[in-house]
Design an enzyme around this catalytic site. Structure first.
Site, PDB file in Angstrom:
ATOM      1  N   GLU A 189      -4.667   2.453  -4.477  1.00  0.00           N
ATOM      2  CA  GLU A 189      -3.214   2.428  -4.541  1.00  0.00           C
ATOM      3  C   GLU A 189      -2.589   1.241  -4.102  1.00  0.00           C
ATOM      4  O   GLU A 189      -1.497   0.969  -3.403  1.00  0.00           O
ATOM      5  CB  GLU A 189      -2.855   3.381  -3.776  1.00  0.00           C
ATOM      6  CG  GLU A 189      -3.085   3.359  -2.189  1.00  0.00           C
ATOM      7  CD  GLU A 189      -4.364   4.068  -1.809  1.00  0.00           C
ATOM      8  OE1 GLU A 189      -4.466   4.104  -0.615  1.00  0.00           O
ATOM      9  OE2 GLU A 189      -5.315   3.962  -2.610  1.00  0.00           O
ATOM     10  N   ASP A 207      -1.390   8.998 -10.654  1.00  0.00           N
ATOM     11  CA  ASP A 207      -1.273   7.880 -11.238  1.00  0.00           C
ATOM     12  C   ASP A 207      -0.151   7.653 -11.906  1.00  0.00           C
ATOM     13  O   ASP A 207       0.341   6.554 -12.073  1.00  0.00           O
ATOM     14  CB  ASP A 207      -2.372   8.340 -12.749  1.00  0.00           C
ATOM     15  CG  ASP A 207      -3.705   8.489 -12.489  1.00  0.00           C
ATOM     16  OD1 ASP A 207      -4.213   7.931 -11.448  1.00  0.00           O
ATOM     17  OD2 ASP A 207      -4.450   9.035 -13.331  1.00  0.00           O
ATOM     18  N   ASP A 253       0.862  -1.242   0.006  1.00  0.00           N
ATOM     19  CA  ASP A 253       0.008   0.043  -0.053  1.00  0.00           C
ATOM     20  C   ASP A 253       0.747   1.266   0.044  1.00  0.00           C
ATOM     21  O   ASP A 253       1.631   1.603   0.979  1.00  0.00           O
ATOM     22  CB  ASP A 253      -0.901   0.100   1.084  1.00  0.00           C
ATOM     23  CG  ASP A 253      -1.842   1.048   1.109  1.00  0.00           C
ATOM     24  OD1 ASP A 253      -1.556   2.051   1.626  1.00  0.00           O
ATOM     25  OD2 ASP A 253      -3.042   0.763   0.545  1.00  0.00           O
ATOM     26  N   ASN A 266      -2.278  12.729  -4.344  1.00  0.00           N
ATOM     27  CA  ASN A 266      -3.601  13.348  -5.262  1.00  0.00           C
ATOM     28  C   ASN A 266      -3.874  14.625  -5.014  1.00  0.00           C
ATOM     29  O   ASN A 266      -4.152  15.471  -5.791  1.00  0.00           O
ATOM     30  CB  ASN A 266      -4.653  12.466  -5.328  1.00  0.00           C
ATOM     31  CG  ASN A 266      -4.476  11.152  -6.093  1.00  0.00           C
ATOM     32  OD1 ASN A 266      -3.680  10.980  -7.167  1.00  0.00           O
ATOM     33  ND2 ASN A 266      -5.155  10.141  -5.522  1.00  0.00           N
TER      34      ASN A 266
END
Length: 427
Positions: free
Chosen positions: A337, A311, A294, A302
């Site tokens: 993610e 991304d 993770d 973000n």
């Protein structure tokens, strides 16, 4: 693929001299005997007179008969031309080449003043001029409907419409104006695919039977050649369509099991593969481990740098994980993610060592945002679990790996934690 022929031209050419020898020998002996008997009956005073008369009669008979025979059937030149054309047509690669070969052979052997070879364009429903002898045509396209009407009229088809009769008459008038005395449809697969049109001979004489035989042979050979080319083109088109469909099916399968952003396997595919690896491990008493990854503070990336930058970070992390895994490991985007790896034939120690290498590689990344600004150090938390004796199905194994991941995040992130477990021996 060679085209079938009822009798090879070479065999016909070898048989022709024997037939002529038998014919002329019989003619000579017959006329000699007749002359000998006739003059003998007249009691000629010199015994050599009936012999000489018989020989003279036989020679005259052979000269006249040879000329007559030349008009009744194909000559050696016709047979040789037919054989050469057959070999050339076997090597033809398209219908235009067939048309050129036909026109060239007729020009050399039959010598018409003018001739045309038209090929059907089935998609446009027209015949286009593919080859000509002598002067070119005043136009290079014939309507398929007009040709059909003319063929129907020549064949005596009943109940033709006034429009069809007019179209047939117009085409017939064009034939007459060009002096086209011989018009032959070239047929393949039961339909007309080309037209051969010839005017009279250059010397003004009528076509001999041998020349007409050669024209008929050429029409048949050209039809067979075009039929084979059409079959080959149809087969190529069919194979191309099949290859395209197979590729599309393969692409659809790939899209179904591949995450579009990271290029890793999807969550569904990962679960399917883990289920298979789970039962293999149980059956063979082999180790199996799962590793969950993770990305730390991914939401903050973000929010601060935008989703396109997030991304890109996810793609770079996925690349690092993919490169660290083995070819038979299954690496997947498990969700958001979070990434996952199924590690067959890998125990807890091996999986933990791999997880540590991945953690260090992710920490070493130096991604940039869309403006070229460096992003603060990207790290990840990792949880590892090995198949244990109490794991009833793959979900139990994943749950223990997830618990280890939660522990890594709870204890400060950017670290590896594992859940202990042992493999149950088969009973």
């Amino acid at each position: 693929m060679p085209r079938p022929r009822s009798l090879p031209p070479a065999a016909r050419r070898r048989a022709a001299p024997l037939a002529r020898l038998a014919l002329w020998s019989g003619g000579f002996l017959g006329t000699y005997a007749a002359g000998l008997a006739t003059l003998g009956a007249l009691q000629a005073p010199d015994p050599w007179i009936p012999v000489g008369a018989g020989l003279l009669t036989a020679v005259v008979f052979q000269v006249v008969g040879r000329k007559r025979l030349a008009t009744l059937g194909p000559s050696q030149a016709h047979l040789r031309a037919d054989e050469r054309l057959s070999r050339a047509l076997d090597a033809a690669t398209d219908a235009e080449q067939v048309a050129s070969l036909v026109a060239g052979t007729l020009h050399q052997v039959v010598r018409p003043t003018q001739g045309f070879v038209w090929l059907l364009d089935a998609e446009r429903r027209v015949y286009h001029l593919a080859a000509c002898i002598g002067l070119p045509s005043s136009f290079d396209v014939l309507s398929d409907d007009q040709v059909r009407a003319w063929l129907a009229a020549v064949g005596g088809a009943p109940d033709m419409t006034p429009e069809e009769l007019t179209a047939a008459a117009d085409l017939d008038h064009w034939f007459t104006r060009h002096g086209l005395s011989l018009v032959e449809p070239i047929v393949a697969h039961g339909g007309t695919v080309a037209l051969l049109m010839l005017a009279g001979r250059a010397d003004g004489k009528a076509y001999t039977n041998g020349e007409r035989w050669l024209v008929q042979r050429i029409v048949r050979e050209a039809g067979l050649a075009i039929a084979m080319l059409l079959l080959e083109r149809t087969e190529r088109t069919r194979r191309s369509k099949m290859d395209t469909l197979a590729q599309r099916y393969k692409d659809a399968q790939q899209r179904a099991v591949t995450d579009g952003l990271t290029g890793l396997a999807t969550h569904v595919y990962f679960k399917e593969q883990l289920w298979a690896r789970f039962h293999e491990a149980r059956r063979h008493a082999a180790p199996l481990s799962v590793l969950l990854i993770d990305i730390d503070h991914f939401k903050r990336i973000n929010d601060n740098f935008g989703h396109p930058t997030g991304d890109e970070v996810l793609r770079q992390v996925s690349r690092v994980v993919k490169e660290a895994a083995r070819g038979y490991d299954t690496v997947a985007r498990y969700g958001g993610e979070e990434l996952a790896i199924a590690l067959p034939r890998t125990d807890l120690a091996g999986a933990t060592a791999l997880a540590e290498r991945i953690r260090a590689a992710i920490e070493a990344l130096a991604p940039l945002d869309g403006r070229g600004r460096p992003i603060p150090t990207v790290t990840a938390s990792l949880g590892v679990a090995e198949l244990g004796i109490k794991d009833r199905d793959p979900d139990d194994l994943i749950a223990r790996a997830d618990a280890a991941l939660y522990l890594a995040k709870h204890e400060g992130r950017n670290q590896v934690r594992h859940a202990p477990g042992t493999l149950a021996q088969p009973t």
